[in-house]
Design a protein around this motif. Structure first.
Motif, PDB file in Angstrom:
ATOM      1  N   VAL A 459       4.638  -1.092  15.528  1.00 41.94           N
ATOM      2  CA  VAL A 459       5.196  -2.245  14.816  1.00 41.94           C
ATOM      3  C   VAL A 459       6.504  -1.810  14.145  1.00 41.94           C
ATOM      4  O   VAL A 459       6.534  -0.832  13.402  1.00 41.94           O
ATOM      5  CB  VAL A 459       4.214  -2.774  13.749  1.00 41.94           C
ATOM      6  CG1 VAL A 459       4.837  -3.941  12.993  1.00 41.94           C
ATOM      7  CG2 VAL A 459       2.905  -3.192  14.400  1.00 41.94           C
ATOM      8  N   VAL A 460       7.580  -2.508  14.431  1.00 37.12           N
ATOM      9  CA  VAL A 460       8.882  -2.228  13.826  1.00 37.12           C
ATOM     10  C   VAL A 460       9.029  -3.088  12.566  1.00 37.12           C
ATOM     11  O   VAL A 460       8.828  -4.312  12.615  1.00 37.12           O
ATOM     12  CB  VAL A 460      10.034  -2.512  14.817  1.00 37.12           C
ATOM     13  CG1 VAL A 460      11.383  -2.251  14.148  1.00 37.12           C
ATOM     14  CG2 VAL A 460       9.877  -1.644  16.067  1.00 37.12           C
ATOM     15  N   VAL A 461       9.353  -2.449  11.452  1.00 41.24           N
ATOM     16  CA  VAL A 461       9.401  -3.126  10.157  1.00 41.24           C
ATOM     17  C   VAL A 461      10.814  -3.026   9.587  1.00 41.24           C
ATOM     18  O   VAL A 461      11.455  -1.975   9.671  1.00 41.24           O
ATOM     19  CB  VAL A 461       8.395  -2.491   9.168  1.00 41.24           C
ATOM     20  CG1 VAL A 461       8.448  -3.206   7.824  1.00 41.24           C
ATOM     21  CG2 VAL A 461       6.990  -2.540   9.749  1.00 41.24           C
ATOM     22  N   ARG A 462      11.290  -4.118   9.004  1.00 41.67           N
ATOM     23  CA  ARG A 462      12.564  -4.109   8.287  1.00 41.67           C
ATOM     24  C   ARG A 462      12.301  -3.868   6.801  1.00 41.67           C
ATOM     25  O   ARG A 462      11.331  -4.382   6.256  1.00 41.67           O
ATOM     26  CB  ARG A 462      13.292  -5.442   8.455  1.00 41.67           C
ATOM     27  CG  ARG A 462      13.914  -5.654   9.837  1.00 41.67           C
ATOM     28  CD  ARG A 462      14.557  -7.036   9.900  1.00 41.67           C
ATOM     29  NE  ARG A 462      15.511  -7.185  10.970  1.00 41.67           N
ATOM     30  CZ  ARG A 462      16.745  -6.753  10.981  1.00 41.67           C
ATOM     31  NH1 ARG A 462      17.176  -6.096   9.939  1.00 41.67           N
ATOM     32  NH2 ARG A 462      17.569  -6.937  11.988  1.00 41.67           N
ATOM     33  N   GLY A 463      13.174  -3.121   6.157  1.00 42.68           N
ATOM     34  CA  GLY A 463      13.005  -2.860   4.735  1.00 42.68           C
ATOM     35  C   GLY A 463      12.113  -1.654   4.504  1.00 42.68           C
ATOM     36  O   GLY A 463      11.840  -0.853   5.411  1.00 42.68           O
ATOM     37  N   ASP A 464      11.631  -1.498   3.266  1.00 36.38           N
ATOM     38  CA  ASP A 464      10.870  -0.303   2.911  1.00 36.38           C
ATOM     39  C   ASP A 464       9.403  -0.591   2.624  1.00 36.38           C
ATOM     40  O   ASP A 464       8.673   0.316   2.197  1.00 36.38           O
ATOM     41  CB  ASP A 464      11.504   0.373   1.683  1.00 36.38           C
ATOM     42  CG  ASP A 464      11.495  -0.524   0.449  1.00 36.38           C
ATOM     43  OD1 ASP A 464      11.148  -1.719   0.571  1.00 36.38           O
ATOM     44  OD2 ASP A 464      11.844  -0.021  -0.637  1.00 36.38           O
ATOM     45  N   ARG A 465       8.925  -1.815   2.855  1.00 36.35           N
ATOM     46  CA  ARG A 465       7.514  -2.134   2.604  1.00 36.35           C
ATOM     47  C   ARG A 465       6.907  -2.773   3.845  1.00 36.35           C
ATOM     48  O   ARG A 465       7.610  -3.313   4.710  1.00 36.35           O
ATOM     49  CB  ARG A 465       7.377  -3.075   1.395  1.00 36.35           C
ATOM     50  CG  ARG A 465       7.926  -2.479   0.105  1.00 36.35           C
ATOM     51  CD  ARG A 465       7.650  -3.385  -1.078  1.00 36.35           C
ATOM     52  NE  ARG A 465       6.239  -3.463  -1.395  1.00 36.35           N
ATOM     53  CZ  ARG A 465       5.609  -2.595  -2.178  1.00 36.35           C
ATOM     54  NH1 ARG A 465       6.259  -1.590  -2.716  1.00 36.35           N
ATOM     55  NH2 ARG A 465       4.325  -2.717  -2.431  1.00 36.35           N
ATOM     56  N   MET A 466       5.576  -2.703   3.922  1.00 36.94           N
ATOM     57  CA  MET A 466       4.858  -3.232   5.077  1.00 36.94           C
ATOM     58  C   MET A 466       4.987  -4.754   5.142  1.00 36.94           C
ATOM     59  O   MET A 466       4.745  -5.450   4.137  1.00 36.94           O
ATOM     60  CB  MET A 466       3.366  -2.843   4.998  1.00 36.94           C
ATOM     61  CG  MET A 466       3.108  -1.357   4.849  1.00 36.94           C
ATOM     62  SD  MET A 466       3.692  -0.427   6.266  1.00 36.94           S
ATOM     63  CE  MET A 466       3.505   1.249   5.631  1.00 36.94           C
ATOM     64  N   ASP A 467       5.379  -5.265   6.325  1.00 39.35           N
ATOM     65  CA  ASP A 467       5.369  -6.708   6.498  1.00 39.35           C
ATOM     66  C   ASP A 467       3.979  -7.144   6.979  1.00 39.35           C
ATOM     67  O   ASP A 467       3.044  -6.340   7.095  1.00 39.35           O
ATOM     68  CB  ASP A 467       6.475  -7.138   7.477  1.00 39.35           C
ATOM     69  CG  ASP A 467       6.326  -6.490   8.844  1.00 39.35           C
ATOM     70  OD1 ASP A 467       7.297  -6.513   9.613  1.00 39.35           O
ATOM     71  OD2 ASP A 467       5.234  -5.953   9.166  1.00 39.35           O
ATOM     72  N   SER A 468       3.825  -8.423   7.264  1.00 33.32           N
ATOM     73  CA  SER A 468       2.509  -8.950   7.629  1.00 33.32           C
ATOM     74  C   SER A 468       1.984  -8.329   8.918  1.00 33.32           C
ATOM     75  O   SER A 468       0.777  -8.046   9.037  1.00 33.32           O
ATOM     76  CB  SER A 468       2.586 -10.476   7.771  1.00 33.32           C
ATOM     77  OG  SER A 468       3.542 -10.836   8.765  1.00 33.32           O
ATOM     78  N   ALA A 469       2.868  -8.078   9.893  1.00 39.48           N
ATOM     79  CA  ALA A 469       2.422  -7.475  11.159  1.00 39.48           C
ATOM     80  C   ALA A 469       1.915  -6.056  10.930  1.00 39.48           C
ATOM     81  O   ALA A 469       0.895  -5.651  11.494  1.00 39.48           O
ATOM     82  CB  ALA A 469       3.577  -7.472  12.164  1.00 39.48           C
ATOM     83  N   ALA A 470       2.611  -5.304  10.096  1.00 39.05           N
ATOM     84  CA  ALA A 470       2.179  -3.934   9.805  1.00 39.05           C
ATOM     85  C   ALA A 470       0.863  -3.932   9.043  1.00 39.05           C
ATOM     86  O   ALA A 470      -0.044  -3.133   9.325  1.00 39.05           O
ATOM     87  CB  ALA A 470       3.260  -3.207   9.010  1.00 39.05           C
ATOM     88  N   GLN A 471       0.739  -4.855   8.062  1.00 41.31           N
ATOM     89  CA  GLN A 471      -0.510  -4.921   7.294  1.00 41.31           C
ATOM     90  C   GLN A 471      -1.681  -5.324   8.178  1.00 41.31           C
ATOM     91  O   GLN A 471      -2.805  -4.818   8.025  1.00 41.31           O
ATOM     92  CB  GLN A 471      -0.339  -5.912   6.138  1.00 41.31           C
ATOM     93  CG  GLN A 471       0.623  -5.433   5.060  1.00 41.31           C
ATOM     94  CD  GLN A 471       0.838  -6.465   3.976  1.00 41.31           C
ATOM     95  OE1 GLN A 471       0.547  -7.657   4.159  1.00 41.31           O
ATOM     96  NE2 GLN A 471       1.351  -6.028   2.827  1.00 41.31           N
ATOM     97  N   LYS A 472      -1.433  -6.190   9.131  1.00 40.44           N
ATOM     98  CA  LYS A 472      -2.500  -6.603  10.051  1.00 40.44           C
ATOM     99  C   LYS A 472      -2.948  -5.435  10.909  1.00 40.44           C
ATOM    100  O   LYS A 472      -4.148  -5.244  11.152  1.00 40.44           O
ATOM    101  CB  LYS A 472      -1.988  -7.754  10.927  1.00 40.44           C
ATOM    102  CG  LYS A 472      -3.038  -8.318  11.868  1.00 40.44           C
ATOM    103  CD  LYS A 472      -2.473  -9.505  12.649  1.00 40.44           C
ATOM    104  CE  LYS A 472      -3.531 -10.071  13.612  1.00 40.44           C
ATOM    105  NZ  LYS A 472      -2.983 -11.199  14.399  1.00 40.44           N
ATOM    106  N   ALA A 473      -1.997  -4.618  11.378  1.00 42.82           N
ATOM    107  CA  ALA A 473      -2.339  -3.451  12.191  1.00 42.82           C
ATOM    108  C   ALA A 473      -3.109  -2.423  11.365  1.00 42.82           C
ATOM    109  O   ALA A 473      -4.085  -1.833  11.833  1.00 42.82           O
ATOM    110  CB  ALA A 473      -1.071  -2.828  12.770  1.00 42.82           C
ATOM    111  N   ILE A 474      -2.663  -2.217  10.122  1.00 43.35           N
ATOM    112  CA  ILE A 474      -3.338  -1.237   9.259  1.00 43.35           C
ATOM    113  C   ILE A 474      -4.761  -1.673   8.960  1.00 43.35           C
ATOM    114  O   ILE A 474      -5.690  -0.859   8.892  1.00 43.35           O
ATOM    115  CB  ILE A 474      -2.539  -1.051   7.954  1.00 43.35           C
ATOM    116  CG1 ILE A 474      -1.175  -0.426   8.253  1.00 43.35           C
ATOM    117  CG2 ILE A 474      -3.298  -0.190   6.955  1.00 43.35           C
ATOM    118  CD1 ILE A 474      -0.229  -0.417   7.066  1.00 43.35           C
TER     119      ILE A 474
END
Length: 511
Positions: A459-474
């Motif tokens: 998952v590619v994330v913009r910025g320095d915090r987890m976006d919704s896609a990253a949080q869903k994967a985690i």
């Protein structure tokens, strides 16, 4: 079981006892196997901590060796050899552990690691050893003997290391048994894994003890009066003909309460008034043009014995300045993307009569202070011109290498490398980048990163915090999963046009 004729009822009771005892043995076996596994985990965690501590000590010793080679170079050479031998042996043990676990689908399924045939077939051939079994013994003996030979048999750690890696025959009931058979033949697989991990712990402990002994021995040596060194510090590096030399002599360890019995310089004993607060103040004619020597000795009394500490130095007497002094305040190179502070001066020439030019060089507040902001290219040339009191000029130049800012370390919650945390904490964590060993205090802003959860797409994330896609994967990760954050991109605060290299990856083990 009792002998003799038994009734059918008694036979049934005896059979039930046998079944019950067998069930207890099976249960105990599972508990023991699990206990070995948990012990192996603790050893592994301790080894990571010990590795970090030993590496930090070795790096510190390397720094000391570069700064004071005469004092620390030999110690660092010994420590480096110990580290090399330890790394080689530890890597060998890692390869054996990996071999024994290669067919295990779950490396933490300890209760399934009860078989003995894999280790037995790998190390033993009847009463003899296989090639691998003999190699295992040779590795242990080679490490033990190599370390003892390096330290010397009279070293206080030699006996401890010999016992720690002892492979001599073991006493058993009725005689003796070969060490390898005594420790590894017929044992469940998990006990072999734990034994090898424990041996890695012994390696780390050996490294720690040796490093402590090396540094402790040097510290003990430093506090002895026989190790003090006399240092001559002139008031300035060069003197004009006809001037008086002014300076002072101090000891390597300046102690206001330290006072020598006597001090002799250039054949003359100095008056007691020249000895002040652990320093000896000098004031005598500089002499004719050329290289002049300062020789003499301190005399100290230690345990009733006079101990001489030689004084030997030199200084130059010159008719006038003949070169410029240019130095980088931070390092021997200048870095692109940052303001590099520099000091530029010519001995004997006032700052207002000194001019310096170079691409990216600008004057800063303070005597002799400049700022270098290099642009493209690999080198920058700084030219300096000074006007002497007689109206003539002296010029010189210096070439500096230009380097880029090094790659930063990726961080999660300001921790780098391998981090452990719950998935819920990771979902709300901040990804950062830092330059831990860089001489400049720079601030980096994370602009994006990529996160990879086992069994799922990156998952590619913009910025320095987890976006919704990253949080869903985690959220789909399981305990024990190792999530990797990589391609960490950042910008330099205050200079967003400069391109910072991608930060190193961070691994997070889900707890």
């Amino acid at each position: 079981m009792a002998s003799g004729k038994l009734s059918p009822r008694q036979k049934m009771i005896n059979l039930m006892y046998l079944v019950f005892i067998a069930m207890l043995a099976m249960q105990m076996s599972k508990e023991v196997l699990s206990a070995f596994g948990y012990m192996n985990e603790k050893f592994s965690a301790n080894n990571i901590t010990a590795d970090a501590r030993n590496n930090a000590t070795l790096e510190n010793l390397a720094t000391k060796a570069s700064e004071q080679p005469e004092k620390y170079q030999s110690l660092y050479a010994t420590a480096t050899k110990v580290n090399e031998m330890s790394e080689n042996f530890s890597n060998y043990l890692d390869s054996k552990i990996a071999f024994f676990l290669k067919d295990q689908e779950d490396p933490k399924a300890y209760e399934s690691m009860d078989k003995t045939d894999l280790v037995d077939q790998h190390f033993f051939n009847g009463d003899a050893y296989t090639k691998e079994g003999q190699e295992f013994l040779d590795q242990i003996n080679g490490y033990r003997n190599g370390i003892i030979e390096l330290l010397g048999e009279n070293n206080p750690l030699a006996g401890t290391i010999a016992n720690r890696f002892d492979t001599s025959d073991q006493k058993v009931e009725g005689g003796k048994q070969a060490w390898l058979k005594n420790r590894y033949e017929g044992f469940p697989l998990i006990s072999t894994i734990t034994n090898m991990t424990s041996m890695k712990t012994d390696i780390k402990t050996t490294e720690t003890e040796i490093y402590s002994l090396l540094l402790g021995g040097q510290l003990e040596s430093d506090v002895s009066m026989t190790k003090y060194e006399a240092i001559v510090i002139p008031e300035k590096t060069a003197f004009f003909q006809g001037e008086a030399f002014k300076g002072k002599i101090v000891l390597g360890k300046v102690d206001p309460t330290l006072k020598p019995k006597s001090v002799k310089v250039n054949g003359s004993q100095l008056p007691e008034s020249s000895i002040q607060a652990g320093q000896v103040l000098l004031n005598f004619p500089a002499g004719a043009v050329g290289e002049r020597d300062i020789v003499g000795e301190f005399i100290f009394t230690e345990k009733g014995v006079d101990i001489p500490i030689p004084i030997k130095s030199s200084y130059a007497v010159i008719p006038k300045p003949n070169s410029a002094v240019i130095s980088a305040d931070k390092m021997n190179v200048v870095y692109r993307g940052v303001a590099n502070p520099m000091t530029i001066s010519i001995p004997g020439v006032p700052d207002n009569l000194v001019s310096a030019t170079g691409t990216g060089l600008s004057k800063a507040s303070g005597t002799g202070k400049y700022i270098m902001t290099p642009g493209s290219g690999s080198e920058v040339k700084i030219s300096v011109t000074g006007k002497l009191p007689d109206g003539s000029s002296v010029s010189n130049y210096q070439t500096f290498r230009i380097k880029d800012i090094p790659s930063p370390n990726g961080t999660i919650r300001k921790q780098s490398g391998y981090v452990k945390m719950p998935s819920s904490s990771l979902e709300n964590s901040t990804v950062g980048a830092e330059l831990p060993d860089f001489d400049f205090d720079l601030s980096l802003n994370t602009t994006g990163f990529t996160i990879k959860v086992p069994g799922q797409g990156a998952v590619v994330v913009r910025g320095d915090r987890m976006d919704s896609a990253a949080q869903k994967a985690i959220a789909k990760s399981k305990r024990g999963d190792v999530i990797v954050i990589f391609d960490i991109k950042s910008t330099l605060s205050g200079n967003s046009s400069y391109r910072i290299k991608d930060a190193s990856a961070v691994s997070i083990e889900i707890q």
